[in-house]
Every structure is written in C-alpha cells, then in structure tokens.
Design an enzyme around this catalytic site. Structure first.
Site, PDB file in Angstrom:
ATOM      1  N   HIS A 123       0.877  -1.177   0.000  1.00 14.50           N
ATOM      2  CA  HIS A 123       0.000   0.000   0.000  1.00 14.50           C
ATOM      3  C   HIS A 123       0.913   1.225   0.000  1.00 14.50           C
ATOM      4  O   HIS A 123       2.030   1.172   0.516  1.00 14.50           O
ATOM      5  CB  HIS A 123      -0.832  -0.049   1.288  1.00 14.50           C
ATOM      6  CG  HIS A 123      -1.903   0.976   1.412  1.00 14.50           C
ATOM      7  ND1 HIS A 123      -1.642   2.263   1.802  1.00 14.50           N
ATOM      8  CD2 HIS A 123      -3.249   0.908   1.224  1.00 14.50           C
ATOM      9  CE1 HIS A 123      -2.777   2.949   1.854  1.00 14.50           C
ATOM     10  NE2 HIS A 123      -3.774   2.150   1.503  1.00 14.50           N
ATOM     11  N   ASP A 200       3.203  -4.586   7.948  1.00 15.53           N
ATOM     12  CA  ASP A 200       1.999  -3.783   7.792  1.00 15.53           C
ATOM     13  C   ASP A 200       0.814  -4.739   7.943  1.00 15.53           C
ATOM     14  O   ASP A 200       0.517  -5.527   7.042  1.00 15.53           O
ATOM     15  CB  ASP A 200       2.020  -3.129   6.402  1.00 15.53           C
ATOM     16  CG  ASP A 200       0.714  -2.413   6.077  1.00 15.53           C
ATOM     17  OD1 ASP A 200      -0.250  -2.540   6.856  1.00 15.53           O
ATOM     18  OD2 ASP A 200       0.655  -1.741   5.033  1.00 15.53           O
ATOM     19  N   GLN A 203      -4.317  -5.326   6.834  1.00 17.44           N
ATOM     20  CA  GLN A 203      -5.291  -6.301   6.308  1.00 17.44           C
ATOM     21  C   GLN A 203      -5.058  -7.695   6.887  1.00 17.44           C
ATOM     22  O   GLN A 203      -5.636  -8.668   6.392  1.00 17.44           O
ATOM     23  CB  GLN A 203      -5.198  -6.379   4.773  1.00 17.44           C
ATOM     24  CG  GLN A 203      -5.385  -5.051   4.055  1.00 17.44           C
ATOM     25  CD  GLN A 203      -6.821  -4.537   4.107  1.00 17.44           C
ATOM     26  OE1 GLN A 203      -7.758  -5.292   4.425  1.00 17.44           O
ATOM     27  NE2 GLN A 203      -7.015  -3.268   3.821  1.00 17.44           N
ATOM     28  N   LYS A 226     -10.203  -0.894  10.725  1.00 17.24           N
ATOM     29  CA  LYS A 226     -10.277  -2.059   9.842  1.00 17.24           C
ATOM     30  C   LYS A 226     -10.563  -3.332  10.638  1.00 17.24           C
ATOM     31  O   LYS A 226     -10.713  -4.402  10.087  1.00 17.24           O
ATOM     32  CB  LYS A 226      -8.985  -2.206   9.034  1.00 17.24           C
ATOM     33  CG  LYS A 226      -8.807  -1.068   8.005  1.00 17.24           C
ATOM     34  CD  LYS A 226      -7.630  -1.326   7.113  1.00 17.24           C
ATOM     35  CE  LYS A 226      -7.148  -0.098   6.365  1.00 17.24           C
ATOM     36  NZ  LYS A 226      -7.991   0.298   5.233  1.00 17.24           N
ATOM     37  N   CYS A 364      -4.803   2.405  -3.649  1.00 17.07           N
ATOM     38  CA  CYS A 364      -3.530   2.911  -3.104  1.00 17.07           C
ATOM     39  C   CYS A 364      -2.387   1.926  -3.334  1.00 17.07           C
ATOM     40  O   CYS A 364      -1.499   1.772  -2.484  1.00 17.07           O
ATOM     41  CB  CYS A 364      -3.628   3.221  -1.614  1.00 17.07           C
ATOM     42  SG  CYS A 364      -4.685   4.601  -1.257  1.00 17.07           S
TER      43      CYS A 364
HETATM   44  N1  PLP Z   1      -1.675  -0.780   4.568  1.00  9.47           N
HETATM   45  C1  PLP Z   1      -2.614  -1.510   3.966  1.00  9.47           C
HETATM   46  C2  PLP Z   1      -2.284  -2.877   3.470  1.00  9.47           C
HETATM   47  C3  PLP Z   1      -3.908  -0.993   3.833  1.00  9.47           C
HETATM   48  O1  PLP Z   1      -4.851  -1.725   3.247  1.00  9.47           O
HETATM   49  C4  PLP Z   1      -4.188   0.300   4.333  1.00  9.47           C
HETATM   50  C5  PLP Z   1      -5.525   0.889   4.139  1.00  9.47           C
HETATM   51  O2  PLP Z   1      -6.275   0.518   3.276  1.00  9.47           O
HETATM   52  C6  PLP Z   1      -3.168   1.005   4.970  1.00  9.47           C
HETATM   53  C7  PLP Z   1      -1.919   0.439   5.079  1.00  9.47           C
HETATM   54  C8  PLP Z   1      -3.403   2.361   5.559  1.00  9.47           C
HETATM   55  O3  PLP Z   1      -4.305   2.279   6.609  1.00  9.47           O
HETATM   56  P1  PLP Z   1      -4.875   3.615   7.298  1.00  9.47           P
HETATM   57  O4  PLP Z   1      -5.389   4.470   6.186  1.00  9.47           O
HETATM   58  O5  PLP Z   1      -5.942   3.124   8.209  1.00  9.47           O
HETATM   59  O6  PLP Z   1      -3.748   4.257   8.009  1.00  9.47           O
END
Ligand code: PLP
Length: 406
Positions: A123, A200, A203, A226, A364
């Site tokens: 992401h 990270d 998900q 999430k 993203c």
């Molecule tokens: N990393 C992954 C794999 C994500 O799917 C997301 C959000 O969709 C993020 C990071 C960023 O999360 P947040 O916007 O809640 O900080």
C-alpha cells in the site's frame, strides 16, 4: 460463542439499512469495516459519562478515562501476544504507525548507503514513508517483485537481502490481491541477515491470529477502523528493546518527564511516542472491537471468511469476461477483478445503484496496477458478517453490468 450469522448481523445496525432499492450489501471491508453495537454503545457511553483528558487529572472522570485507555492497551497486548503493555503504542492508524517507525527508527538506524527492502504489492502507506526516509538519509530502497499470481518472488530474497539491509517492511496481506505473505519465513531470513522487520498488518489482524512473539517481528502496525473499531486510532507494536533505542517521533505533552527551557527529559515507553491528547475514547472503542472479535473467535472468523471467499471466487470467476487479479492459493477474503471492456468505475457505479458497495480504482497500490498493466480493479472485500446470498447478489450485479454495457 457459536458462529450464528443471523445473530452476528443483528449486531451491526448499518447492515439493516436500505439504500436505493433494497438492503445494503457491504463489500468494502478492506477500506473500512462496520461497527458492532458494542463499539457504538461504548463510545456513546464514554462521551456521555466519562469524557475527560487522560493521565493529567486527579479527578474521578480523568482517572476513569485513564483506566479505560490503559485497559485498552492491555487488551491489545493480549490479543497480539506482546511481551508487555509498553510495547503497544497508540497511534492514529497504520499510516501513522509506519511513519513513526520511518522517522524514529530511521533517525538512528539508517545511514547513507543502507538498504530498505519493501515489496511491489505494498500500500502507498508502506512505500512513501520509506522513500522519504531514503531521500533524507541517502539510503537505497529495494523491492521484492511480484509474479502473475500476485505472489512475491521470494526466491529472490536471498539476493535482495544484503549486509546493508537494515529494515524489511512488508505487508501481511495485500489489500488489492488478497495474498497472505509467508511473513514468518521472511522475518527469519531478514533476521539471519541482521535486518529488522516491520509488518503492515492493516489487512492481516482482522482475518487471522496474529502472535507477534511467535512471528518474532520487530514492528507490527494496524488500524482500529479495519478491525471493527473506530477511525483515528491504531497500533504500533514494537519490541521494547528497540523502542527504547528510538527517539520520540513528535514532541509535546505526555511524552515528557520534565521540561525546562534548556532541556527536556523524555517519558518512558509507551508514552514517549504518544505526544499530545490521544484519541482516548477511540482506544476504548478499539478495546471493545477486539473483545467482540475475541468473543466470536478469530479462528472461527478465519474459517467462515475462507469458505465465503472460496464461494465468491468460484462464482465470480465463472462469469465470462471476468478476470481476477490475485490467484495465490494462500489468500484472504479479498477479490479484485475486472470485466472485459468495461471500466471499473462504470461497473462500480452500476453496482452501487443495486445497493452493492465495492471499491474501484487503484486501492492505493499503483505499483500493482503498473505490474498488471491496468488502471484499477473492482474490489470486493468480504467480512464475517457477509453471506453467500450477498455474494449471489454481487454475481447477479456483475451480470447486469455486462448486459448494460455489452
Ligand atoms: N496498509 C494496507 C495494506 C492498507 O490496506 C491500508 C488501508 O487501506 C493502509 C496500510 C493504511 O491504513 P490507514 O489508512 O488506516 O492508516
């Protein structure tokens, strides 16, 4: 608790809602999840009865709120099996957690010529902070590439990891492809080369058991929203020994022990990283979201979602002209696809009018789009409150989209 889908759906008031012409079908759980009554109610209760700033008051409300905030930290600690509460830092979400590490860890552990290894399926939140750090420190960003199944080319890991690799930052589960990465193996290999590892978990945490001690990761980041909790609250887990070596990321109230105009002595963990007024009611909401998940059982959730994802993947892939991106056998309940000759935005808009919420676009993850030579996908991300009947509606919807644009 038995996995009673009807009872579970009763817990989520938003799911009962009618949109244009019928009941909402919510398949955008990868972007954010819906909230159970227990989370909504506790937020209401705390704002109604106990709202007061934490850590700084001796009065009843402040003590009550502080206690609830610190209880939330313990719940997270137990949920991910951390060694100690001090390893749990409240942030605003995954993005802030990663930026904290990029800034703070980067400040002392990264020097000119060092290497940071990420992957092509990250992401943007797990790409941009490392690019910024590399620019600041004149370090090098290296990438683990993808194959056409949407899996990482881990055979190349031995070559990519060098004596200069200081950090590997990798996603647990791809938010676009659904691929579950073998993070335990990656962590082991990275450690063997002397590199630290950030996972990270945006998900990952909501779909399967995460045990940071067993994984032996150095950092694990996730977002409250999430995992059925509120927005604006997230977690950075870090090994205590490492966090102790890292400088504060932000300066302000609560992160200090003493301040004179000449010099500040920083507070201990975890407060050193929690400058300013925290989202304390959000932390209580997250606490109750995790309790909700624990009550059902993360293993039961994983089993139900896996079964639902298999059903959905089979049904969607049988539709002529549909191509699914992300074909790893080790997948989470995320299905990204395109319909031949139909733009993903058009499809998303028609599905919306059929009361079906899916996400369209790049999610993203522009490097994934570039790899597959596309400018976006339709993404259905499934949760344990979704049903096979809802999947059938999506399948009908896709067929309708084809008819309309065919
Ligand atoms: N990393 C992954 C794999 C994500 O799917 C997301 C959000 O969709 C993020 C990071 C960023 O999360 P947040 O916007 O809640 O900080």
């Amino acid at each position: 608790m038995d996995f009673d889908i009807n009872k579970i759906r009763e817990d989520f008031p938003i799911l009962k809602q009618n949109l244009y012409s019928g009941q909402l079908v919510y398949f955008d759980n990868g972007a954010t999840t819906q909230k159970p009554n227990s989370v909504i109610n506790i937020i209401n209760e705390y704002y109604s009865k106990y709202n007061s700033n934490i850590h700084r008051g001796v009065h009843y409300l402040s003590e009550k709120m502080t206690q609830a905030y610190e209880t939330a930290r313990k719940t997270v600690k137990t949920f991910i099996n951390a060694n100690s509460d001090t390893e749990i830092i409240f942030t605003s979400g995954t993005t802030e957690s990663i930026n904290l590490v990029a800034f703070s860890f980067g400040e002392i552990f990264i020097n000119e010529g060092d290497e940071i290894l990420i992957s092509e399926m990250e992401h943007h939140s797990n790409i941009v902070p490392w690019q910024m750090l590399c620019e600041r420190k004149k370090a090098k960003l290296k990438v683990i590439k993808l194959n056409h199944f949407g899996e990482l080319l881990l055979g190349e890991l031995d070559e990519l990891l060098t004596d200069k690799t200081k950090l590997v930052a990798i996603t647990h589960v791809s938010n676009t492809l659904g691929t579950i990465n073998p993070i335990k193996d990656i962590i082991k290999k990275a450690h063997a080369k002397g590199a630290y590892v950030l996972i990270d978990g945006a998900q990952g945490i909501q779909h399967q058991k995460v045990d940071v001690k067993d994984l032996d990761c150095d950092f694990y980041a996730f977002s409250g929203h999430k995992i059925y909790g509120p927005t604006g609250i997230g977690i950075l887990y870090g090994k205590e020994e490492l966090l102790n070596k890292m400088p504060p990321y932000k300066g302000g109230g609560d992160m200090i022990k003493s301040v004179t105009i000449e010099k500040t002595v920083y507070n201990e963990l975890p407060f050193k990283f929690e400058a300013g007024t925290s989202n304390f009611v959000g932390a209580v909401g997250l606490d109750h979201a995790i309790r909700y998940v624990q009550n059902i059982g993360i293993d039961k959730i994983a089993e139900y979602e896996s079964d639902l994802a298999t059903y959905a993947t089979d049904a969607i892939s049988r539709i002529e002209g549909v191509k699914i991106f992300g074909q790893s056998p080790n997948k989470s309940s995320i299905i990204s696809f395109n319909i031949e000759n139909i733009h993903h935005f058009d499809a998303g808009m028609v599905l919306d009018k059929m009361n079906i919420a899916v996400r369209t676009g790049t999610h993203c993850t522009e490097p994934i789009m570039k790899f597959f030579g596309i400018d976006g996908t339709i993404r259905a991300s499934l949760s344990f409150y979704n049903t096979k009947q809802e999947v059938d509606k999506l399948v009908e919807g896709i067929k309708k989209v084809k008819e309309l644009f065919g």
